[in-house]
Design an enzyme around this catalytic site. Structure first.
Site, short mmCIF file in Angstrom:
data_model
loop_
_atom_site.label_atom_id
_atom_site.label_comp_id
_atom_site.label_asym_id
_atom_site.label_seq_id
_atom_site.Cartn_x
_atom_site.Cartn_y
_atom_site.Cartn_z
N GLY A 144 -22.87 14.91 -13.23
CA GLY A 144 -23.02 13.58 -13.85
C GLY A 144 -23.44 12.50 -12.87
N TYR A 156 -13.89 8.34 -12.14
CA TYR A 156 -13.58 7.15 -11.33
C TYR A 156 -14.01 5.87 -12.04
N SER A 157 -15.30 5.83 -12.47
CA SER A 157 -15.78 4.57 -13.06
C SER A 157 -15.12 4.32 -14.41
N ASP A 207 0.85 -1.19 0.00
CA ASP A 207 0.00 0.00 0.00
C ASP A 207 0.89 1.25 0.00
N LYS A 208 0.47 2.24 -0.75
CA LYS A 208 1.21 3.52 -0.80
C LYS A 208 0.93 4.37 0.43
N TYR A 222 7.18 1.14 11.57
CA TYR A 222 7.92 0.54 10.47
C TYR A 222 9.26 1.20 10.15
N LYS A 249 -11.85 2.67 -13.60
CA LYS A 249 -12.05 1.27 -13.18
C LYS A 249 -12.43 0.41 -14.39
N ALA A 263 -5.92 -1.84 -4.50
CA ALA A 263 -5.40 -0.47 -4.44
C ALA A 263 -6.02 0.37 -5.54
N ARG A 319 -28.62 3.78 -4.26
CA ARG A 319 -27.43 2.94 -4.17
C ARG A 319 -27.82 1.61 -3.52
N ILE A 340 1.86 1.48 -6.55
CA ILE A 340 1.74 0.56 -7.69
C ILE A 340 2.11 1.23 -9.02
N THR A 377 -15.87 -2.50 -9.42
CA THR A 377 -17.10 -1.87 -8.92
C THR A 377 -18.24 -2.04 -9.91
N ASP A 378 -19.47 -1.95 -9.41
CA ASP A 378 -20.63 -1.99 -10.32
C ASP A 378 -20.78 -0.67 -11.09
N GLU A 379 -20.00 0.37 -10.69
CA GLU A 379 -20.15 1.68 -11.34
C GLU A 379 -19.69 1.64 -12.79
P1 NAD Z 1 -10.00 3.16 -0.17
O1 NAD Z 1 -9.87 4.48 -0.87
O2 NAD Z 1 -10.55 3.11 1.21
O3 NAD Z 1 -8.58 2.44 -0.09
C1 NAD Z 1 -7.69 2.41 -1.17
C2 NAD Z 1 -6.34 1.92 -0.68
O4 NAD Z 1 -5.45 1.89 -1.82
C3 NAD Z 1 -5.70 2.84 0.37
O5 NAD Z 1 -5.14 2.07 1.39
C4 NAD Z 1 -4.63 3.57 -0.42
O6 NAD Z 1 -3.52 3.96 0.38
C5 NAD Z 1 -4.24 2.53 -1.47
N1 NAD Z 1 -3.66 3.14 -2.66
C6 NAD Z 1 -4.18 4.18 -3.39
N2 NAD Z 1 -3.34 4.48 -4.41
C7 NAD Z 1 -2.31 3.60 -4.34
C8 NAD Z 1 -1.14 3.41 -5.12
N3 NAD Z 1 -0.86 4.19 -6.17
N4 NAD Z 1 -0.29 2.40 -4.78
C9 NAD Z 1 -0.56 1.61 -3.71
N5 NAD Z 1 -1.63 1.76 -2.92
C10 NAD Z 1 -2.51 2.76 -3.23
O7 NAD Z 1 -10.83 2.25 -1.17
P2 NAD Z 1 -11.89 1.09 -0.87
O8 NAD Z 1 -13.22 1.69 -0.72
O9 NAD Z 1 -11.34 0.22 0.20
O10 NAD Z 1 -11.87 0.32 -2.26
C11 NAD Z 1 -10.93 -0.75 -2.50
C12 NAD Z 1 -11.18 -1.30 -3.89
O11 NAD Z 1 -12.51 -1.79 -4.01
C13 NAD Z 1 -11.02 -0.27 -5.01
O12 NAD Z 1 -10.40 -0.89 -6.11
C14 NAD Z 1 -12.45 0.14 -5.35
O13 NAD Z 1 -12.55 0.54 -6.71
C15 NAD Z 1 -13.17 -1.18 -5.11
N6 NAD Z 1 -14.60 -1.05 -4.73
C16 NAD Z 1 -14.98 -0.20 -3.72
C17 NAD Z 1 -16.31 -0.14 -3.34
C18 NAD Z 1 -16.78 0.73 -2.19
O14 NAD Z 1 -17.99 0.84 -1.94
N7 NAD Z 1 -15.90 1.36 -1.44
C19 NAD Z 1 -17.27 -0.94 -4.00
C20 NAD Z 1 -16.84 -1.79 -5.05
C21 NAD Z 1 -15.49 -1.84 -5.38
P1 TYD Z 2 -20.55 7.84 -2.18
O1 TYD Z 2 -20.47 7.30 -0.80
O2 TYD Z 2 -19.58 8.92 -2.58
O3 TYD Z 2 -20.45 6.58 -3.17
P2 TYD Z 2 -20.64 6.49 -4.78
O4 TYD Z 2 -20.70 7.86 -5.33
O5 TYD Z 2 -19.41 5.76 -5.21
O6 TYD Z 2 -21.90 5.72 -4.97
O7 TYD Z 2 -22.02 8.40 -2.42
C1 TYD Z 2 -23.16 7.59 -2.27
C2 TYD Z 2 -24.37 8.41 -2.67
O8 TYD Z 2 -24.54 9.48 -1.73
C3 TYD Z 2 -24.21 9.08 -4.03
O9 TYD Z 2 -25.49 9.06 -4.68
C4 TYD Z 2 -23.82 10.51 -3.71
C5 TYD Z 2 -24.51 10.75 -2.37
N1 TYD Z 2 -23.81 11.68 -1.45
C6 TYD Z 2 -24.52 12.74 -0.86
O10 TYD Z 2 -25.72 12.94 -1.12
N2 TYD Z 2 -23.84 13.55 0.01
C7 TYD Z 2 -22.53 13.37 0.33
O11 TYD Z 2 -21.97 14.16 1.12
C8 TYD Z 2 -21.83 12.26 -0.28
C9 TYD Z 2 -20.38 12.03 0.04
C10 TYD Z 2 -22.52 11.44 -1.15
#
Ligand code: NAD
Ligand code: TYD
Length: 350
Positions: free
Chosen positions: A290, A157-158, A37-38, A348, A161, A86, A221, A64, A132-134
């Site tokens: 968007g 973002y999507s 992890d970075k 560390y 991905k 990551a 969502r 990475i 992600t489903d996005e």
């Molecule tokens: P997060 O942002 O909480 O964590 C991301 C991690 O990746 C962090 O620890 C960060 O330090 C590390 N990272 C970022 N850039 C890096 C790099 N260049 N090199 C090495 N490490 C790096 O994200 P999350 O919500 O835990 O999501 C994890 C994965 O799951 C992602 O790939 C995301 O697209 C996917 N995902 C997330 C959700 C969700 O609801 N959060 C849903 C579906 C899929």
């Molecule tokens: P988010 O947690 O950012 O996830 P994602 O955009 O990846 O689905 O947002 C979830 C939903 O909540 C999304 O429709 C945007 C909305 N949202 C708010 O209405 N207010 C907020 O402050 C945030 C962060 C999200």
């Protein structure tokens, strides 16, 4: 010790990654788990302080996007498998600055694929890409995303991905790299960085700050408890078919405004506040550019073929999540103040 597998988990200090690392460390003591992890703003080693003394755990602070450093880690541990989490993960940040999303999510994933392709000489490995489903875009009021739904990403973002998913599939078809992929709906649970909807609302309700709901709050969502996502990754990693992707979700759709109001009622009860106190904090703000209207996942392939199902209801999961945040105020202070950086130095940098 001769480990059965030596698994590189990227992004293991993040929200979902820390739950995956914890699950694999506890369930598979015969595997070496290397967390790479970075440690961006979203990565926090405190997320793993209950397991980081286990003998089968290693940590590498690596970006990475740095291919040579990645290759070095592959060789140092003779990595046999990858679970790749990551990523830059927040849609709002991707709207502000898409370049970093292209770097980490696309180029970073390509670097990892290249390391795996160069290091692995037979098919006895797994490269599990967590997505992600996005990537499927935005639904109208009917229908669910299936594995066969055409990709139609709408946010930077999507889009990043989706690009990474295409590269992962290309490495399977072109080079025969043994990949598996999962596309999951929105996660919630402990250790979730407070920029995302649920932890942000919990934090603001607790501190009596305004609750910023985008637009009219009508976007939908589909929420899954993070530990159920970790169990799905475990199932797909071990039992999924190479070259296939699996949708992960819990048939749990919520309109944002209904979810925020539910959280308000739940927290009024838990904090012994007069009913209606937190709802008064709801503030409708400018909509996200968007903004995807609706996400909803059909996870029937994963259920029918691999027997996975979520373990708890949304109501149970939200209650546990709120309890965790209320009991871990220091975690929130640390992730927002940058104090975890000194934790890293202490742990560390001997
Ligand atoms: P997060 O942002 O909480 O964590 C991301 C991690 O990746 C962090 O620890 C960060 O330090 C590390 N990272 C970022 N850039 C890096 C790099 N260049 N090199 C090495 N490490 C790096 O994200 P999350 O919500 O835990 O999501 C994890 C994965 O799951 C992602 O790939 C995301 O697209 C996917 N995902 C997330 C959700 C969700 O609801 N959060 C849903 C579906 C899929
Ligand atoms: P988010 O947690 O950012 O996830 P994602 O955009 O990846 O689905 O947002 C979830 C939903 O909540 C999304 O429709 C945007 C909305 N949202 C708010 O209405 N207010 C907020 O402050 C945030 C962060 C999200």
């Amino acid at each position: 010790m001769n480990y059965e597998k030596k698994i590189l988990i990227t992004g293991g200090a993040g929200f979902i990654g820390s739950h995956v690392v914890r699950r694999f460390l506890r369930h598979y003591p015969s595997y070496l788990i290397v967390n790479l992890d970075k440690l961006t703003y979203a990565g926090n080693l405190k997320n793993l302080e209950d397991v980081d003394q286990l003998p089968n755990y290693r940590f590498e602070k690596v970006d990475i996007c740095q291919k040579e450093s990645l290759q070095h880690v592959f060789e140092k541990y003779e990595i046999t498998d990858v679970i790749h989490l990551a990523a830059e993960s927040h849609v709002d940040r991707s709207i502000e600055g898409p370049m970093e999303f292209a770097q980490t999510n696309v180029i970073g994933t390509l670097n990892l694929l290249e390391c795996a392709r160069k290091s692995w000489k037979d098919a006895n490995h797994v490269f599990h890409h967590v997505s992600t489903d996005e990537v499927y875009g935005s639904l109208g009021s009917e229908g669910l995303f299936k594995e066969t739904t055409a990709y139609d990403p709408r946010s930077p973002y999507s889009a990043s991905k989706a690009a990474s998913d295409h590269f992962v599939n290309a490495y399977f078809h072109t080079y025969g790299l043994p990949i598996k992929m999962s596309n999951c709906s929105n996660n919630y649970g402990s250790h979730h960085f407070p920029e995302k909807l649920i932890p942000l609302m919990i934090h603001n309700i607790q501190t009596l700050k305004p609750l910023p709901v985008y637009g009219k709050g009508e976007n939908i969502r589909d929420w899954l408890w993070v530990e159920d996502h970790a169990s799905a990754i475990d199932t797909i990693f071990h039992k999924g078919t190479v070259g296939e992707s699996y949708n992960v979700g819990g048939l749990n759709e919520w309109k944002n405004i209904d979810l925020v109001k539910y959280l308000c009622r739940l927290m009024d009860q838990k904090l012994n506040r007069e009913s209606g106190t937190s709802e008064k904090l709801i503030t409708f703000v400018k909509d996200r550019a968007g903004h995807d209207a609706r996400y909803a996942i059909d996870a029937s392939k994963l259920a029918a073929e691999l027997g996975w199902k979520p373990s708890i209801t949304f109501e149970e999961g939200l209650s546990k999540t709120v309890d965790w945040y209320l009991a871990n105020e220091n975690w929130l202070k640390d992730v927002t103040s940058g104090a975890y950086q000194s934790y890293y130095q202490k742990m560390y940098h001997h």
